[in-house]
Design a protein around this motif. Structure first.
Motif, PDB file in Angstrom:
ATOM      1  N   VAL A  45       0.866  -1.190   0.000  1.00 46.83           N
ATOM      2  CA  VAL A  45       0.000   0.000   0.000  1.00 46.83           C
ATOM      3  C   VAL A  45       0.891   1.224   0.000  1.00 46.83           C
ATOM      4  O   VAL A  45       1.909   1.280   0.708  1.00 46.83           O
ATOM      5  N   GLY A  46       0.512   2.195  -0.821  1.00 44.13           N
ATOM      6  CA  GLY A  46       1.285   3.422  -0.872  1.00 44.13           C
ATOM      7  C   GLY A  46       0.462   4.584  -1.384  1.00 44.13           C
ATOM      8  O   GLY A  46      -0.584   4.400  -2.021  1.00 44.13           O
ATOM      9  N   ARG A  47       0.951   5.773  -1.094  1.00 48.64           N
ATOM     10  CA  ARG A  47       0.312   7.001  -1.562  1.00 48.64           C
ATOM     11  C   ARG A  47       1.040   7.491  -2.813  1.00 48.64           C
ATOM     12  O   ARG A  47       2.268   7.578  -2.849  1.00 48.64           O
ATOM     13  N   VAL A  48       0.274   7.821  -3.851  1.00 49.60           N
ATOM     14  CA  VAL A  48       0.844   8.285  -5.111  1.00 49.60           C
ATOM     15  C   VAL A  48       1.216   9.755  -4.965  1.00 49.60           C
ATOM     16  O   VAL A  48       0.362  10.598  -4.690  1.00 49.60           O
ATOM     17  N   ASP A  49       2.506  10.053  -5.154  1.00 55.69           N
ATOM     18  CA  ASP A  49       2.979  11.428  -5.010  1.00 55.69           C
ATOM     19  C   ASP A  49       3.216  12.102  -6.359  1.00 55.69           C
ATOM     20  O   ASP A  49       2.914  13.284  -6.526  1.00 55.69           O
ATOM     21  N   VAL A  50       3.773  11.371  -7.321  1.00 51.25           N
ATOM     22  CA  VAL A  50       4.136  11.953  -8.617  1.00 51.25           C
ATOM     23  C   VAL A  50       3.676  11.008  -9.710  1.00 51.25           C
ATOM     24  O   VAL A  50       3.820   9.785  -9.593  1.00 51.25           O
ATOM     25  N   ALA A  51       3.110  11.575 -10.782  1.00 48.91           N
ATOM     26  CA  ALA A  51       2.708  10.812 -11.966  1.00 48.91           C
ATOM     27  C   ALA A  51       3.397  11.411 -13.184  1.00 48.91           C
ATOM     28  O   ALA A  51       3.286  12.608 -13.442  1.00 48.91           O
ATOM     29  N   THR A  52       4.110  10.553 -13.927  1.00 45.62           N
ATOM     30  CA  THR A  52       4.841  11.013 -15.105  1.00 45.62           C
ATOM     31  C   THR A  52       4.388  10.204 -16.320  1.00 45.62           C
ATOM     32  O   THR A  52       4.841   9.072 -16.518  1.00 45.62           O
ATOM     33  N   PRO A  53       3.481  10.765 -17.142  1.00 40.59           N
ATOM     34  CA  PRO A  53       3.038  10.034 -18.342  1.00 40.59           C
ATOM     35  C   PRO A  53       4.143   9.997 -19.398  1.00 40.59           C
ATOM     36  O   PRO A  53       4.959  10.909 -19.512  1.00 40.59           O
ATOM     37  N   THR A  54       4.155   8.914 -20.163  1.00 42.45           N
ATOM     38  CA  THR A  54       5.069   8.775 -21.292  1.00 42.45           C
ATOM     39  C   THR A  54       4.392   9.318 -22.538  1.00 42.45           C
ATOM     40  O   THR A  54       3.282   8.908 -22.871  1.00 42.45           O
ATOM     41  N   ALA A  55       5.049  10.250 -23.215  1.00 47.62           N
ATOM     42  CA  ALA A  55       4.442  10.902 -24.376  1.00 47.62           C
ATOM     43  C   ALA A  55       4.135   9.883 -25.464  1.00 47.62           C
ATOM     44  O   ALA A  55       4.940   9.001 -25.765  1.00 47.62           O
ATOM     45  N   GLY A  56       2.931  10.008 -26.023  1.00 43.64           N
ATOM     46  CA  GLY A  56       2.536   9.163 -27.146  1.00 43.64           C
ATOM     47  C   GLY A  56       2.070   7.785 -26.769  1.00 43.64           C
ATOM     48  O   GLY A  56       1.899   6.932 -27.651  1.00 43.64           O
ATOM     49  N   SER A  57       1.858   7.509 -25.476  1.00 46.34           N
ATOM     50  CA  SER A  57       1.390   6.188 -25.058  1.00 46.34           C
ATOM     51  C   SER A  57       0.556   6.341 -23.801  1.00 46.34           C
ATOM     52  O   SER A  57       0.428   7.427 -23.228  1.00 46.34           O
TER      53      SER A  57
END
Length: 223
Positions: free
Chosen positions: A70-82
């Motif tokens: 279990v963890g808290r999401v701190d940062v989200a980094t999408p990959t461009a084009g996918s």
């Protein structure tokens, strides 16, 4: 229309509008539509959420995973084009695997094309992940379970009891090492010819015969 009839018509319309949601909720088709619209993150309906009160469902999901935490999401980094998104997660509790508690971990989710990511920053999730060459990967369909109230003592105790009976995934079997034969870089030379071998043997035999004749002659000369 008289004022009395107008008030009666308005009252009937109001009662009908109030009653419609209850009727729709009891209609199977409407209930199915609600389940589709309410799918987490816009995922298709064939991806039902994992019921944390269902021990069999939790155990099956955990048995196919290398890590459960279990963890808290701190940062989200999408990959461009996918649809791939890398999440930096502050790990709060670990039940299976080698993900360290109180340490950040990066979880990769490859969301289906056209679906909205079903993980939001600042929220706590139960992760079922696999260890791959690319890193820790969670399946888009059931690999992340939202915990609206965070990791409560009740959820922690339930997961501990459920996961205590889950066997760890089997270790991969060692692959046999292929054997390759190579031609020697420096040959030891050609083997001796059979004629030379026979000649050497014949010379040794001749020397032995001459030795015997010499010994016999010397023996005859003695008085």
């Amino acid at each position: 229309m008289t004022p009395r009839l107008r008030r009666a018509a308005l009252l009937a319309a109001t009662v009908l509008l109030v009653a419609l949601p209850g009727v729709a909720a009891g209609f199977p088709g409407a209930a199915g539509a609600a389940r589709v619209v309410g799918a987490v993150g816009g995922l298709p309906a064939e991806c039902p959420p994992v019921d944390l009160t269902d021990e069999v469902a939790v155990d099956q999901r955990a048995a196919a995973s290398n890590d459960v935490f279990v963890g808290r999401v701190d940062v989200a980094t999408p990959t461009a084009g996918s649809g791939r998104v890398s999440y930096v997660v502050a790990v709060q509790r670990t039940w299976r695997g080698d993900v360290a508690k109180d340490q950040p971990a990066t979880v990769i989710v490859d969301w289906p094309v056209g679906a909205q990511p079903g993980v939001a920053q600042g929220s706590a999730y139960l992760f079922f992940t696999r260890d791959t060459a690319e890193g820790i990967v969670a399946d888009a369909c059931g690999g992340t379970v939202l915990l609206p109230g965070g990791l409560t003592p009740k959820i922690a105790a339930t997961l501990k009891a459920y996961l205590a009976s889950v066997e760890p995934p089997p270790a991969p079997e060692p692959q046999p090492v292929p054997v390759t034969f190579h031609q020697p870089d420096e040959p030891l030379g050609d083997p001796p010819q059979i004629g030379r071998v026979l000649a050497s043997g014949g010379a040794i035999s001749l020397i032995g015969l001459l030795g015997l004749l010499l010994v016999s002659r010397l023996g005859r000369r003695r008085p």
